[in-house]
Write an enzyme that holds these catalytic residues in place. Structure first.
Site, PDB file in Angstrom:
ATOM      1  CB  THR A 128      -5.577   2.607   9.073  1.00  2.63           C
ATOM      2  OG1 THR A 128      -5.517   1.126   7.603  1.00  2.63           O
ATOM      3  CG2 THR A 128      -4.161   2.609   8.931  1.00  2.63           C
ATOM      4  CE  LYS A 169      -3.784  -2.698   2.621  1.00  2.00           C
ATOM      5  NZ  LYS A 169      -4.646  -2.609   4.318  1.00  2.00           N
ATOM      6  CE  LYS A 216      -3.851   1.472   5.169  1.00  2.00           C
ATOM      7  NZ  LYS A 216      -3.971   0.745   5.530  1.00  2.00           N
TER       8      LYS A 216
HETATM    9  N1  LIG Z   1       0.701  -5.526   7.947  1.00  2.00           N
HETATM   10  C1  LIG Z   1      -0.083  -5.581   7.205  1.00  2.00           C
HETATM   11  O1  LIG Z   1      -1.572  -5.842   8.869  1.00  2.00           O
HETATM   12  C2  LIG Z   1      -0.697  -5.472   6.599  1.00  2.00           C
HETATM   13  C3  LIG Z   1      -2.053  -5.253   5.731  1.00  2.00           C
HETATM   14  C4  LIG Z   1      -2.746  -5.541   4.633  1.00  2.00           C
HETATM   15  C5  LIG Z   1      -1.970  -4.770   3.377  1.00  2.00           C
HETATM   16  N2  LIG Z   1      -0.218  -4.296   4.779  1.00  2.00           N
HETATM   17  C6  LIG Z   1       1.086  -4.115   3.035  1.00  2.00           C
HETATM   18  O2  LIG Z   1       1.611  -5.560   2.526  1.00  2.00           O
HETATM   19  C7  LIG Z   1       3.627  -4.608   2.977  1.00  2.00           C
HETATM   20  C8  LIG Z   1       4.045  -5.571   3.452  1.00  2.00           C
HETATM   21  O3  LIG Z   1       3.599  -4.869   5.006  1.00  2.00           O
HETATM   22  P1  LIG Z   1       4.245  -6.040   6.404  1.00  2.00           P
HETATM   23  O4  LIG Z   1       3.517  -5.430   7.436  1.00  2.00           O
HETATM   24  O5  LIG Z   1       4.083  -6.890   6.034  1.00  2.00           O
HETATM   25  O6  LIG Z   1       5.424  -4.951   6.261  1.00  2.00           O
HETATM   26  P2  LIG Z   1       6.894  -5.529   7.498  1.00  2.00           P
HETATM   27  O7  LIG Z   1       7.609  -4.543   7.666  1.00  2.00           O
HETATM   28  O8  LIG Z   1       6.302  -6.536   8.634  1.00  2.00           O
HETATM   29  O9  LIG Z   1       7.830  -6.004   6.342  1.00  2.00           O
HETATM   30  C9  LIG Z   1       8.075  -6.455   4.623  1.00  2.00           C
HETATM   31  C10 LIG Z   1       9.140  -7.254   5.000  1.00  2.00           C
HETATM   32  O10 LIG Z   1       9.188  -7.231   3.529  1.00  2.00           O
HETATM   33  C11 LIG Z   1      10.798  -7.445   3.515  1.00  2.00           C
HETATM   34  N3  LIG Z   1      11.847  -5.963   2.872  1.00  2.00           N
HETATM   35  C12 LIG Z   1      11.951  -5.495   3.255  1.00  2.00           C
HETATM   36  N4  LIG Z   1      12.654  -4.301   2.934  1.00  2.00           N
HETATM   37  C13 LIG Z   1      12.885  -5.310   2.374  1.00  2.00           C
HETATM   38  C14 LIG Z   1      14.291  -4.742   1.241  1.00  2.00           C
HETATM   39  N5  LIG Z   1      14.553  -3.827   1.127  1.00  2.00           N
HETATM   40  N6  LIG Z   1      14.245  -5.464   0.615  1.00  2.00           N
HETATM   41  C15 LIG Z   1      13.646  -7.175   0.168  1.00  2.00           C
HETATM   42  N7  LIG Z   1      12.819  -7.275   0.900  1.00  2.00           N
HETATM   43  C16 LIG Z   1      12.243  -6.238   1.935  1.00  2.00           C
HETATM   44  C17 LIG Z   1      11.464  -8.321   4.572  1.00  2.00           C
HETATM   45  O11 LIG Z   1      11.047  -9.868   4.389  1.00  2.00           O
HETATM   46  C18 LIG Z   1      10.312  -7.783   6.121  1.00  2.00           C
HETATM   47  O12 LIG Z   1      10.297  -8.212   6.723  1.00  2.00           O
HETATM   48  C19 LIG Z   1       2.948  -3.266   2.974  1.00  2.00           C
HETATM   49  O13 LIG Z   1       2.983  -2.254   1.766  1.00  2.00           O
HETATM   50  C20 LIG Z   1       1.846  -3.187   3.401  1.00  2.00           C
HETATM   51  O14 LIG Z   1       0.914  -1.784   3.650  1.00  2.00           O
HETATM   52  C21 LIG Z   1      -0.393  -5.138   5.708  1.00  2.00           C
END
Ligand SMILES: NC(=O)c1ccc[n+]([C@@H]2O[C@H](COP(=O)([O-])OP(=O)(O)OC[C@H]3O[C@@H](n4cnc5c(N)ncnc54)[C@H](O)[C@@H]3O)[C@@H](O)[C@H]2O)c1
Length: 326
Positions: free
Chosen positions: A244, A104, A187
């Site tokens: 959120t 997102k 958002k």
């Molecule tokens: N956390 C939620 O509840 C949620 C829900 C819906 C959508 N999202 C979306 O999903 C995406 C990921 O969110 P998240 O909460 O899992 O993030 P997070 O910060 O928990 O984890 C992200 C993961 O991405 C990888 N990563 C980070 N930096 C990187 C890099 N430079 N190169 C390669 N891999 C890398 C790593 O494996 C890391 O653990 C975001 O865009 C977020 O908006 C998250």
């Protein structure tokens, strides 16, 4: 189906648990061997999704060639790294894989949505966007969750709907890719503001006004970009905005609280971790200027984050704008 999930963050892992429960063959890829090692050693990734055990059947790897010949490749990487990870995966990707974008955000510089970046790198693949009110911490624990899936290819969206739906996760197909992505990205900007309101110790009236007027400006921007107004009262609009702006699971909201309490914005982001609204705020402002869309809350937030505007002055400015019709 064979599903590879790129990213072992909270969201990638929550969806890995869902996919495994649904009987798919699941691989999770991370760029970081310490994440993969921690899951192998302890069964969970405490730093990202504490208390959620990752099923042993889920294959874990740091080898990006794992995307080869998968039915679905799910992109669960924070938005600022989506382009670089897709570039790494490109030599191995089959044109037949459906690419499921769950990130997102909007890209700094190009102002592109995530699915635009993905289709630029993989022009032959079918792309589906997933967006909606979904905290990884809750889905990972089997708490009922509903999200939207949007694609220009209806059949691909329906395939994703079927592949990921059960009595815990419910997916609704939506034709509006632009609206779903703008709802999901912007958002986070409004959630930062809601956190600031709570950090300042203001009230529920203020927060409800901010959420409602925030939805108005998200809708104006999304419609100017070609999205459908209806999307913004749905899961990817109002649904995601409410979850959120009101939950301590949201890093954007938590970061806003710190800023409202007087912590310098850059320091607040450093303390919180992934705060996609911080990167998305200036991109949203640029898009609004480009399209001639009025976004006063986004404007004030940018001034607070990047132009040393005191938070209280931001609220005064918003409340002193010329009054008008709703
Ligand atoms: N956390 C939620 O509840 C949620 C829900 C819906 C959508 N999202 C979306 O999903 C995406 C990921 O969110 P998240 O909460 O899992 O993030 P997070 O910060 O928990 O984890 C992200 C993961 O991405 C990888 N990563 C980070 N930096 C990187 C890099 N430079 N190169 C390669 N891999 C890398 C790593 O494996 C890391 O653990 C975001 O865009 C977020 O908006 C998250």
């Amino acid at each position: 189906m064979k599903i590879t999930i790129l990213g072992s963050g909270g969201w990638g892992l929550a969806l890995a648990c869902t996919s495994q429960r649904l009987g798919h063959e699941v691989t999770v890829w991370s760029a970081f061997s310490d994440e993969i090692d921690a899951i192998k050693r302890t069964g969970e990734l405490h730093a990202k999704l504490p208390g959620v055990m990752i099923p042993k059947e889920v294959r874990l790897t740091t080898d990006i060639s794992c995307v080869k010949d998968e039915d679905i490749v799910l992109i669960g990487i924070p938005s600022q790294f989506v382009r670089s990870v897709c570039e790494q995966a490109k030599p191995f990707m089959s044109d037949k894989s459906i690419l499921l974008s769950t990130a997102k955000g909007l890209e700094n510089g190009t102002l592109m949505r995530m699915s635009e970046i993905i289709s630029e790198i993989f022009p032959k693949n079918r792309i589906v966007v997933m967006s909606g009110p979904s905290h990884a911490e809750e889905l990972g624990r089997g708490i009922p969750t509903a999200v939207a899936v949007a694609s220009y290819d209806k059949e691909a969206a329906e395939l994703i709907q079927k592949a990921f739906s059960d009595n815990v996760l419910r997916l609704y197909v939506n034709k509006d890719v632009v609206g779903c992505e703008i709802g999901g990205a912007v958002k986070n900007v409004i959630a930062l503001c809601c956190g600031i309101i709570d950090g300042l110790g203001l009230g529920d009236n203020t927060k409800a006004a901010l959420i409602t007027r925030g939805l108005s400006e998200i809708t104006r921007l999304g419609c100017a970009m070609g999205g459908s107004e209806k999307t913004f009262s749905g899961l990817a609009g109002l649904g995601d905005l409410v979850v959120t702006c009101t939950s301590m699971h949201s890093r954007n909201y938590r970061c806003g609280i710190l800023i409202g309490q007087g912590v310098d914005p850059e320091e607040a982001v450093r303390r919180t971790g992934t705060v996609e609204g911080y990167g998305c705020a200036p991109v949203t402002r640029k898009l609004a200027h480009k399209l001639g869309v009025e976004m006063p809350i986004t404007e004030e937030l940018n001034e607070i984050l990047f132009e040393n505007q005191p938070v209280r002055q931001g609220i005064i400015d918003l409340m002193s704008r010329p009054t008008g019709e709703e």
